[in-house]
Design a protein around this motif. Structure first.
Motif, short mmCIF file in Angstrom:
data_model
loop_
_atom_site.label_atom_id
_atom_site.label_comp_id
_atom_site.label_asym_id
_atom_site.label_seq_id
_atom_site.Cartn_x
_atom_site.Cartn_y
_atom_site.Cartn_z
N PHE A 130 0.83 -1.21 0.00
CA PHE A 130 0.00 0.00 0.00
C PHE A 130 0.87 1.26 0.00
N VAL A 131 1.88 1.26 0.87
CA VAL A 131 2.76 2.44 0.94
C VAL A 131 3.54 2.63 -0.35
N ARG A 132 4.05 1.51 -0.89
CA ARG A 132 4.87 1.62 -2.10
C ARG A 132 4.06 2.08 -3.31
N VAL A 133 2.83 1.52 -3.47
CA VAL A 133 2.00 1.93 -4.60
C VAL A 133 1.58 3.39 -4.47
N ARG A 134 1.28 3.81 -3.26
CA ARG A 134 0.88 5.21 -3.06
C ARG A 134 2.04 6.15 -3.37
N GLN A 135 3.25 5.77 -3.00
CA GLN A 135 4.42 6.60 -3.32
C GLN A 135 4.65 6.67 -4.83
N ASP A 136 4.49 5.54 -5.51
CA ASP A 136 4.71 5.52 -6.96
C ASP A 136 3.67 6.38 -7.67
N ILE A 137 2.41 6.34 -7.22
CA ILE A 137 1.36 7.14 -7.86
C ILE A 137 1.61 8.63 -7.61
N ALA A 138 2.04 8.94 -6.40
CA ALA A 138 2.30 10.36 -6.08
C ALA A 138 3.46 10.90 -6.90
N SER A 139 4.50 10.11 -7.09
CA SER A 139 5.65 10.57 -7.87
C SER A 139 5.36 10.64 -9.35
N ALA A 140 4.34 9.91 -9.83
CA ALA A 140 4.00 9.91 -11.25
C ALA A 140 2.99 10.97 -11.59
N ASP A 141 2.60 11.78 -10.62
CA ASP A 141 1.61 12.83 -10.84
C ASP A 141 0.34 12.26 -11.46
N PHE A 142 -0.17 11.14 -10.82
CA PHE A 142 -1.36 10.43 -11.35
C PHE A 142 -2.26 10.12 -10.17
N ASP A 143 -3.53 10.51 -10.24
CA ASP A 143 -4.44 10.34 -9.11
C ASP A 143 -5.69 9.55 -9.57
N PRO A 144 -5.61 8.19 -9.51
CA PRO A 144 -6.78 7.39 -9.91
C PRO A 144 -7.83 7.29 -8.83
N GLY A 145 -7.55 7.74 -7.62
CA GLY A 145 -8.50 7.65 -6.53
C GLY A 145 -7.97 6.77 -5.41
N PRO A 146 -8.51 6.92 -4.18
CA PRO A 146 -8.00 6.13 -3.05
C PRO A 146 -8.31 4.64 -3.16
N TRP A 147 -9.39 4.29 -3.84
CA TRP A 147 -9.76 2.87 -3.96
C TRP A 147 -8.74 2.09 -4.76
N TYR A 148 -8.07 2.76 -5.71
CA TYR A 148 -7.12 2.07 -6.58
C TYR A 148 -5.92 1.57 -5.78
N VAL A 149 -5.41 2.38 -4.90
CA VAL A 149 -4.23 1.99 -4.10
C VAL A 149 -4.57 0.80 -3.20
N LEU A 150 -5.74 0.89 -2.53
CA LEU A 150 -6.12 -0.21 -1.64
C LEU A 150 -6.37 -1.50 -2.44
N LEU A 151 -7.03 -1.38 -3.59
CA LEU A 151 -7.31 -2.56 -4.39
C LEU A 151 -6.03 -3.23 -4.88
N MET A 152 -5.08 -2.44 -5.37
CA MET A 152 -3.82 -3.00 -5.83
C MET A 152 -3.05 -3.66 -4.69
N ALA A 153 -3.09 -3.05 -3.51
CA ALA A 153 -2.39 -3.62 -2.36
C ALA A 153 -3.01 -4.96 -1.94
N VAL A 154 -4.35 -5.02 -1.94
CA VAL A 154 -5.01 -6.27 -1.56
C VAL A 154 -4.72 -7.36 -2.58
N ILE A 155 -4.81 -7.01 -3.88
CA ILE A 155 -4.57 -8.02 -4.92
C ILE A 155 -3.14 -8.55 -4.84
N LEU A 156 -2.17 -7.69 -4.70
CA LEU A 156 -0.78 -8.14 -4.64
C LEU A 156 -0.49 -8.96 -3.39
N SER A 157 -1.02 -8.52 -2.25
CA SER A 157 -0.76 -9.26 -1.01
C SER A 157 -1.43 -10.63 -1.04
#
Length: 446
Positions: A130-157
């Protein structure tokens, strides 16, 4: 073939020889996985050293040492999973984490410990992802929404933790099932071996019992007639010159007895030969010999049992032939009195045959051991039973001993016959110096 205790002990010795590995290929597999994990962690240690501000060689050595822990996954699976959870924030040891979870789930560790460690690993990966994906999205200047970060973290874990745990549980259950089936197979093999031994013992006992019964039948059937032949021969020798007419009668009796004995022997030998040629082996020929031997005493002038003859089982000696049996002993010079009391009736074939044999053997013993003694044969028909007794007085010494041999099996055979039908057998000397044989048979015996 199943693995026996000896094989398991041998396997245990092999396992101790290879430390905790049971087979050589298991050791090779774990060392290979440990080497791959060490290389992976060493490569990931470069990035960890850069993020932590440590020298690169330190990060590489740390990663190499941590990754090599996977070698001991079979011996200490809990330790391997704990190490993988501990290095999750450093973003290294993915192979060690998945293989460690699989090994833990497939091992004999209690389920509650597996659940706790799997939950800890899932939480650690979820937080780091969750922390790593949120950092990558913030550095890429891309905001898909808060649900995207949580969903990607759950899927990967879940993708990194659920498959190895589920597969490990399946393999562990399958391994335990195979072990249980192997143990059951060993137990069944032992039970079958015991059953085979018991069946062999029962078969041996049955064969021994059948041989004893045949020997008893042959003794009762043949010994009586041969004893009478010897007695008649002795009488023939004594009167041959003094009374030619009596000598002729005695010679005729000896001939009749000899022909009857030969007929009975021929019947027995014929059954034995037929039994040897029969395709079915076992106790059937022996039983047939016993049945023919039981019927042979009734064979006389009618000839051998053959085509058109009655079944030997139903054509055995019965109580109706007692008078003829007593008359044969009278013709041999014995003074015999037959006394019958009670209402005459018929009994089962085995009861009548056994009663006849008891009287027959009693008379034979008198011929052998008490030549010239007076004999009283008693037959009593009672309610629910039939009793017979052969009692002889002391020998008068006037009759010469015929010198008949004795095998000592007559009384034993009579006792076995009577007790087999649930009857009572008693024998012993009398107060007058004679001998008495008594038996009581239940009328309902079959």
């Amino acid at each position: 073939m199943t693995t026996t205790g000896a094989h398991q002990e041998a396997a245990g010795r092999t396992a101790r020889g290879w430390w905790w590995w049971g087979r050589r290929r298991s050791a090779v597999l774990d060392v290979t996985l440990g080497a791959v994990s060490a290389v992976e962690c060493a490569a990931e240690g470069v990035g960890f050293a850069d993020r932590a501000g440590l020298p690169v060689p330190v990060g590489v050595l740390f990663g190499f040492a941590v990754g090599a822990v996977l070698v001991v996954r079979r011996r200490w699976p809990v330790a391997v999973v704990l190490v993988s959870i501990a290095i999750t924030p450093a973003e290294m040891g993915y192979l060690m984490g998945m293989v460690g979870l699989y090994t833990l789930a497939a091992s004999e560790v209690p389920r509650r410990i597996i659940a706790v460690l799997a939950g800890m690993s899932l939480a650690a990966v979820l937080i780091v992802t969750f922390v790593r994906v949120r950092q990558d999205i913030a550095s890429a200047d891309f905001d898909p929404g808060p649900w995207y970060v949580l969903l990607m973290a759950v899927i990967l874990s879940l993708g990194m933790n659920a498959p190895p745990v589920l597969f490990g549980l399946y393999i562990g259950a399958r391994r335990r099932l195979l072990e249980s089936l192997r143990e059951r197979a060993d137990s069944l093999e032992q039970e079958l071996s015991l059953l085979a031994d018991r069946a062999e013992q029962r078969a041996q006992m049955a064969r021994t019992e059948e041989r004893t019964r045949i020997a008893r039948e042959m003794h009762d059937v043949v010994a009586h007639r041969v004893s009478l032949m010897v007695v008649h021969a002795a009488a023939l020798q004594a009167v041959a010159l003094k009374d030619p007419q009596k000598a002729v009668r005695n010679a005729a009796l000896v001939g009749d007895m000899g022909r009857q004995a030969l007929t009975e022997l021929r019947e027995m030998l014929g059954v034995l030969r037929a039994g040897d040629a029969a395709p079915v082996r076992g106790s059937v020929p022996l039983a047939a010999v016993g049945r023919v031997a039981a019927a042979a005493a009734a064979v006389g002038a009618d000839g051998p049992v053959g085509a058109g003859a009655p079944d030997p089982v139903d054509d055995g000696p019965c109580l109706d032939a007692l008078e003829e049996l007593v008359e044969q002993s009278r013709q041999a010079g014995m003074v015999v009195e037959l006394r019958v009391s009670g209402e005459t009736r018929s009994y089962g074939a085995r009861v009548e045959r056994t009663a006849y044999r008891v009287v027959q053997e009693g008379l034979t013993n008198v011929h052998k051991h008490a030549a010239g003694a007076k004999v009283v044969v008693r037959l009593a028909h009672r309610e629910g039973e039939v009793a017979m007794q052969v009692e002889n007085g002391p020998t008068d010494g006037s009759a010469a001993d015929a010198g008949l041999p004795s095998g000592g099996n007559g009384l034993v055979g009579m006792r076995e016959r009577v007790t087999a039908l649930g009857g009572v057998f008693v024998s012993g000397p009398t107060d007058e110096g004679g001998f008495k044989v008594s038996a009581v048979l239940p009328a309902a015996a079959v």
